[in-house]
Design a protein around this motif. Structure first.
Motif, mmCIF file in Angstrom:
data_model
loop_
_atom_site.group_PDB
_atom_site.id
_atom_site.type_symbol
_atom_site.label_atom_id
_atom_site.label_comp_id
_atom_site.label_asym_id
_atom_site.label_seq_id
_atom_site.Cartn_x
_atom_site.Cartn_y
_atom_site.Cartn_z
ATOM 1 N N GLU A 74 -2.221 -12.550 13.388
ATOM 2 C CA GLU A 74 -2.572 -11.232 13.908
ATOM 3 C C GLU A 74 -2.243 -10.179 12.850
ATOM 4 O OE1 GLU A 74 -0.588 -10.738 17.628
ATOM 5 O OE2 GLU A 74 -1.782 -12.282 18.623
ATOM 6 N N LYS A 75 -3.291 -9.602 12.256
ATOM 7 C CA LYS A 75 -3.111 -8.678 11.143
ATOM 8 C C LYS A 75 -4.239 -7.661 11.149
ATOM 9 C CE LYS A 75 -5.259 -12.115 8.076
ATOM 10 N NZ LYS A 75 -5.566 -13.059 9.174
ATOM 11 N N ASP A 76 -4.154 -6.692 10.238
ATOM 12 C CA ASP A 76 -5.097 -5.573 10.234
ATOM 13 C C ASP A 76 -6.188 -5.692 9.181
ATOM 14 O OD1 ASP A 76 -3.743 -4.349 12.311
ATOM 15 O OD2 ASP A 76 -2.380 -3.285 10.960
ATOM 16 N N MET A 77 -6.293 -6.803 8.491
ATOM 17 C CA MET A 77 -7.370 -7.024 7.528
ATOM 18 C C MET A 77 -7.662 -8.509 7.442
ATOM 19 S SD MET A 77 -5.637 -6.571 3.728
ATOM 20 C CE MET A 77 -5.340 -4.827 3.922
ATOM 21 N N THR A 78 -8.864 -8.838 6.988
ATOM 22 C CA THR A 78 -9.226 -10.238 6.825
ATOM 23 C C THR A 78 -8.515 -10.835 5.610
ATOM 24 O OG1 THR A 78 -11.126 -9.724 5.423
ATOM 25 C CG2 THR A 78 -11.515 -9.827 7.811
ATOM 26 N N ASP A 79 -8.510 -12.154 5.553
ATOM 27 C CA ASP A 79 -7.935 -12.829 4.392
ATOM 28 C C ASP A 79 -8.653 -12.423 3.107
ATOM 29 O OD1 ASP A 79 -6.217 -14.186 6.109
ATOM 30 O OD2 ASP A 79 -7.533 -15.929 6.272
ATOM 31 N N LEU A 80 -9.971 -12.235 3.196
ATOM 32 C CA LEU A 80 -10.726 -11.852 2.014
ATOM 33 C C LEU A 80 -10.305 -10.469 1.521
ATOM 34 C CD1 LEU A 80 -12.961 -12.398 -0.045
ATOM 35 C CD2 LEU A 80 -14.584 -11.378 1.566
ATOM 36 N N GLN A 81 -10.176 -9.517 2.434
ATOM 37 C CA GLN A 81 -9.750 -8.183 2.021
ATOM 38 C C GLN A 81 -8.341 -8.235 1.429
ATOM 39 O OE1 GLN A 81 -9.852 -5.161 5.057
ATOM 40 N NE2 GLN A 81 -9.576 -3.496 3.600
ATOM 41 N N ALA A 82 -7.484 -9.072 1.981
ATOM 42 C CA ALA A 82 -6.141 -9.220 1.435
ATOM 43 C C ALA A 82 -6.194 -9.780 0.006
ATOM 44 C CB ALA A 82 -5.312 -10.129 2.333
ATOM 45 N N ALA A 83 -7.083 -10.739 -0.234
ATOM 46 C CA ALA A 83 -7.228 -11.285 -1.583
ATOM 47 C C ALA A 83 -7.693 -10.209 -2.562
ATOM 48 C CB ALA A 83 -8.204 -12.461 -1.577
ATOM 49 N N LEU A 84 -8.653 -9.380 -2.126
ATOM 50 C CA LEU A 84 -9.127 -8.283 -2.970
ATOM 51 C C LEU A 84 -8.013 -7.277 -3.231
ATOM 52 C CD1 LEU A 84 -12.620 -7.632 -1.335
ATOM 53 C CD2 LEU A 84 -12.126 -8.947 -3.406
ATOM 54 N N HIS A 85 -7.210 -7.002 -2.223
ATOM 55 C CA HIS A 85 -6.088 -6.073 -2.369
ATOM 56 C C HIS A 85 -5.130 -6.561 -3.447
ATOM 57 C CE1 HIS A 85 -2.845 -3.341 -1.153
ATOM 58 N NE2 HIS A 85 -2.050 -4.392 -1.205
ATOM 59 N N HIS A 86 -4.812 -7.839 -3.432
ATOM 60 C CA HIS A 86 -3.896 -8.394 -4.435
ATOM 61 C C HIS A 86 -4.524 -8.367 -5.825
ATOM 62 C CE1 HIS A 86 -0.447 -9.804 -2.059
ATOM 63 N NE2 HIS A 86 -1.323 -10.041 -1.079
ATOM 64 N N ALA A 87 -5.823 -8.645 -5.904
ATOM 65 C CA ALA A 87 -6.496 -8.619 -7.207
ATOM 66 C C ALA A 87 -6.528 -7.207 -7.776
ATOM 67 C CB ALA A 87 -7.910 -9.184 -7.080
ATOM 68 N N LEU A 88 -6.773 -6.206 -6.934
ATOM 69 C CA LEU A 88 -6.732 -4.818 -7.392
ATOM 70 C C LEU A 88 -5.338 -4.457 -7.895
ATOM 71 C CD1 LEU A 88 -8.774 -3.047 -4.566
ATOM 72 C CD2 LEU A 88 -9.347 -2.959 -7.002
ATOM 73 N N ALA A 89 -4.318 -4.877 -7.168
ATOM 74 C CA ALA A 89 -2.941 -4.577 -7.557
ATOM 75 C C ALA A 89 -2.589 -5.223 -8.901
ATOM 76 C CB ALA A 89 -1.977 -5.048 -6.475
ATOM 77 N N ALA A 90 -3.266 -6.332 -9.213
ATOM 78 C CA ALA A 90 -3.025 -7.013 -10.493
ATOM 79 C C ALA A 90 -3.833 -6.408 -11.633
ATOM 80 C CB ALA A 90 -3.351 -8.497 -10.355
#
Length: 217
Positions: A74-90
């Motif tokens: 139960e979270k506020d974004m999809t796994d894909l959006q989370a992956a994109l978030h981490h890639a942007l942070a990198a």
């Protein structure tokens, strides 16, 4: 010297029969991010994962040899959006998203398309690709395509996201447009076709998805 753009190849969990289409897009220095079951797709495509994130409900799992992040179901974004978030942070600014179109979840496909807007608002440029399609977001810009040099597509369409998209010009195609206004909900700009070695698509004011379909090679 100009800094090199950091590219992320991001895998979603939609399966694919043949991943050979990725050869046209591979770059040796790209980082491979996997959203949950996208891990299996990356391995099937012959890509070594660098990062995997998910709640592990679509076939993925943490791996000891890959940096892994476990998310709550139960979270506020999809796994894909989370992956994109981490890639942007990198520091990644260029994104190829595959394994993200089709499948049994139409809602996920629709949201994955508009994730291109989310990326662009954060300084990223994304392209969604699969065996037969390539999708990118245009906003106040011109993109030049070379249909005979890269993956060749039979059709290209421009799908307005705003109610009105103005200053639209499409050159080098069977049905050219010059400084036109296109309306969301109209089908004027569907199923155009390249008519030469160079295609130019301009969006002056507004946002639209440029969709290339039916890959020939």
């Amino acid at each position: 010297m100009e800094a090199k753009v950091k590219r992320a190849l991001v895998f979603g969990s939609v399966p694919c029969r043949d991943w050979s289409f990725l050869e046209a897009y591979r770059r040796p220095d790209q980082q491979v991010y996997c959203a949950d079951g996208g891990l299996n797709n990356a391995l099937a495509a012959g890509c070594k994962p660098d990062f995997v994130v998910g709640d592990w409900d679509s076939g993925g799992a943490p791996r000891a040899d890959v940096h892994s992040v476990t998310l709550p179901v139960e979270k506020d974004m999809t796994d894909l959006q989370a992956a994109l978030h981490h890639a942007l942070a990198a520091g990644c600014t260029e994104f190829l998203l595959c394994g993200c179109l089709g499948g049994r979840r139409l809602d996920h496909t629709a949201f994955n398309l508009v994730l291109l807007e989310w990326l662009k608002a954060r300084g990223g440029q994304g392209i969604l690709i699969d065996e037969d399609n390539e999708v990118r977001l245009l906003e106040h810009e011109t993109v030049t395509l070379h249909p005979e040099e890269g993956p060749r597509y039979r059709y290209l369409s421009l799908l307005p996201l705003d109610r009105t998209v103005e200053g639209v010009s499409i050159d080098g195609v069977k049905y050219p447009l010059t400084d036109a206004a296109i309306l969301r909900g109209d089908t004027l700009t569907v199923s155009n076709q390249p008519a030469g070695p160079v295609v130019s698509v301009t969006v002056g004011d507004g946002r639209a998805l440029l969709i290339q379909s039916e890959r020939d090679a």
